[in-house]
Scaffold this active site. Structure first.
Site, mmCIF file in Angstrom:
data_model
loop_
_atom_site.group_PDB
_atom_site.id
_atom_site.type_symbol
_atom_site.label_atom_id
_atom_site.label_comp_id
_atom_site.label_asym_id
_atom_site.label_seq_id
_atom_site.Cartn_x
_atom_site.Cartn_y
_atom_site.Cartn_z
ATOM 1 N N THR A 175 0.833 -1.211 0.000
ATOM 2 C CA THR A 175 0.000 0.000 0.000
ATOM 3 C C THR A 175 0.867 1.260 0.000
ATOM 4 O OG1 THR A 175 -1.808 -1.085 1.107
ATOM 5 C CG2 THR A 175 -1.585 1.257 1.535
ATOM 6 N N ARG A 203 -13.848 -7.877 -0.504
ATOM 7 C CA ARG A 203 -13.152 -7.464 0.722
ATOM 8 C C ARG A 203 -12.613 -6.020 0.617
ATOM 9 N NH1 ARG A 203 -7.797 -5.523 2.133
ATOM 10 N NH2 ARG A 203 -7.392 -6.152 4.262
ATOM 11 N N VAL A 204 -12.816 -5.253 1.664
ATOM 12 C CA VAL A 204 -12.294 -3.883 1.736
ATOM 13 C C VAL A 204 -11.400 -3.777 2.970
ATOM 14 C CG1 VAL A 204 -12.921 -1.449 2.034
ATOM 15 C CG2 VAL A 204 -14.352 -2.932 0.612
ATOM 16 N N GLY A 205 -10.264 -3.115 2.804
ATOM 17 C CA GLY A 205 -9.319 -2.973 3.924
ATOM 18 C C GLY A 205 -9.493 -1.674 4.681
ATOM 19 N N ASP A 206 -8.448 -1.298 5.415
ATOM 20 C CA ASP A 206 -8.492 -0.101 6.265
ATOM 21 C C ASP A 206 -8.244 1.194 5.498
ATOM 22 O OD1 ASP A 206 -5.857 -1.170 5.856
ATOM 23 O OD2 ASP A 206 -5.108 0.319 7.279
ATOM 24 N N THR A 226 -0.285 1.180 6.802
ATOM 25 C CA THR A 226 -0.110 0.004 5.946
ATOM 26 C C THR A 226 0.048 -1.230 6.829
ATOM 27 O OG1 THR A 226 1.330 -1.111 4.359
ATOM 28 C CG2 THR A 226 2.365 0.549 5.760
ATOM 29 N N GLY A 227 -0.602 -2.312 6.452
ATOM 30 C CA GLY A 227 -0.516 -3.531 7.255
ATOM 31 C C GLY A 227 -1.762 -4.366 7.059
ATOM 32 N N GLY A 229 -5.142 -5.042 7.057
ATOM 33 C CA GLY A 229 -6.247 -4.094 7.145
ATOM 34 C C GLY A 229 -7.282 -4.427 8.201
HETATM 35 N N1 ASP Z 1 -3.705 -2.161 4.619
HETATM 36 C C1 ASP Z 1 -3.912 -2.722 3.309
HETATM 37 C C2 ASP Z 1 -5.196 -3.522 3.299
HETATM 38 O O1 ASP Z 1 -5.438 -4.247 4.244
HETATM 39 C C3 ASP Z 1 -2.821 -3.627 2.869
HETATM 40 C C4 ASP Z 1 -1.468 -3.002 2.847
HETATM 41 O O2 ASP Z 1 -1.143 -2.176 3.709
HETATM 42 O O3 ASP Z 1 -0.699 -3.338 1.931
HETATM 43 O O4 ASP Z 1 -5.903 -3.438 2.329
#
Ligand code: ASP
Length: 312
Positions: A175, A203-206, A226-227, A229
């Site tokens: 990300t 699916r949707v992340g943070d 980033t991490g 989500g």
């Molecule tokens: N945080 C992002 C998600 O979960 C993934 C990432 O940080 O690469 O969509």
């Protein structure tokens, strides 16, 4: 309140980024991608531009760089397509815009900004978001634009093992994001991602969710995460840090330390973030092996980093 000090920080994802699995050539490419995005945003701030313009331009530059998991380098979902998420937030007004599950917009961060300024809403999803992008005359791309061989191979491997992966098999979360303080004292944050390799069911992340992966408030700080989500949503990471500053009087450094190295770790939330407070202080904490990151400010700080440094 402003003393004309300005600063910017960007990230290109956190994860198990090890020197042993990196070639000198690849590392130079990553560093060049970070440097170019950083300097693009910095030039806008230096010229007296807004933090909002700076984070949008820096993130768009990272989206156009194929090695990061956003824009043209977005990972494949379970159906062999791309579903991207992005958000932007302005600390002066607490306005925010986000998009999720979009597949054909060249620069999702630009659509997030259009949502914030022109839609009357905060978060648009899927086909409706793309319809709005067309109305806003934003550049659209076909599926081929989002194809990269490296991502295709990752997806094939994930499919074989039937797992949902965080960007790379070596667990790098690619990300991208940017945070900035401009000369007028306004903070802004933006984040953009392709999400997880082989993700299913919409699916949707943070990243597109204000307060989770992206947040900006002139009273406190601007943050892009980033991490993993799911864990970042459950921890409401960026708003939590802002609250620790606003209600508990913690410094940016202490708030980041508590959330990234204690609270997140306790629930298995691997990753990191970039943060700038209203004074222009910059923090770039992560609890993973590494994080692609860079920052620059008007007092002369100027760094492009990937691995852990001796003083985390
Ligand atoms: N945080 C992002 C998600 O979960 C993934 C990432 O940080 O690469 O969509």
């Amino acid at each position: 309140m402003s003393n004309n000090h300005f600063s910017i920080a960007i990230h290109g994802g956190a994860g198990t980024i090890l020197r042993s699995s990196m070639t000198a050539e690849l590392q130079a490419q990553y560093e060049q991608g970070l440097r170019s995005a950083l300097d693009t945003g910095y030039a806008i701030l230096q010229a007296g531009g807004s933090s909002l313009d700076a984070v949008e331009a820096a993130v768009a530059s990272l989206e156009d760089f194929p090695l990061f998991n956003a824009g043209c380098g977005a990972v494949f979902n379970n159906k062999g397509g791309h579903e991207m998420d992005a958000a932007i937030m302005y600390g002066k007004t607490l306005e925010a815009g986000g998009v999720c599950g979009i597949s054909h917009v060249r620069n999702p961060v630009k659509l997030a900004r259009a949502v914030m300024q022109h839609s009357g809403h905060v978060l648009l999803a899927g086909q409706g978001a793309e319809e709005f992008a067309r109305l806003q005359h934003l550049p659209m791309e076909d599926d081929a634009y989002f194809y990269t061989e490296q991502r295709y191979k990752q997806w094939q491997e994930a499919l074989k093992e039937d797992v949902v992966q965080l960007d790379h098999t070596d667990k790098k979360y690619g990300t991208v994001g940017a945070v900035a303080l401009d000369k007028a004292g306004n903070l802004a944050a933006a984040t953009s991602t392709g999400g997880l390799t082989n993700k299913k069911y919409g699916r949707v992340g943070d990243s597109p969710i204000p307060g989770a992966g992206t947040y900006a408030n002139n009273n406190t700080c601007a943050i892009s995460c980033t991490g993993v989500g799911e864990l970042f949503i459950r921890s409401v990471v960026s708003y939590d840090i802002s609250c620790l500053i606003e209600y508990k009087g913690l410094s940016l450094k202490d708030a980041c330390q508590l959330v990234v190295h204690d609270k997140l770790v306790k629930i298995g939330g691997e990753g990191g973030l970039i943060a700038i407070d209203k004074y222009g202080n910059i923090e770039m904490p992560f609890n993973s092996e590494g994080m692609y990151r860079a920052c620059r400010d008007s007092r002369g700080r100027n760094e492009v980093l990937i691995y852990k440094t001796s003083t985390p």
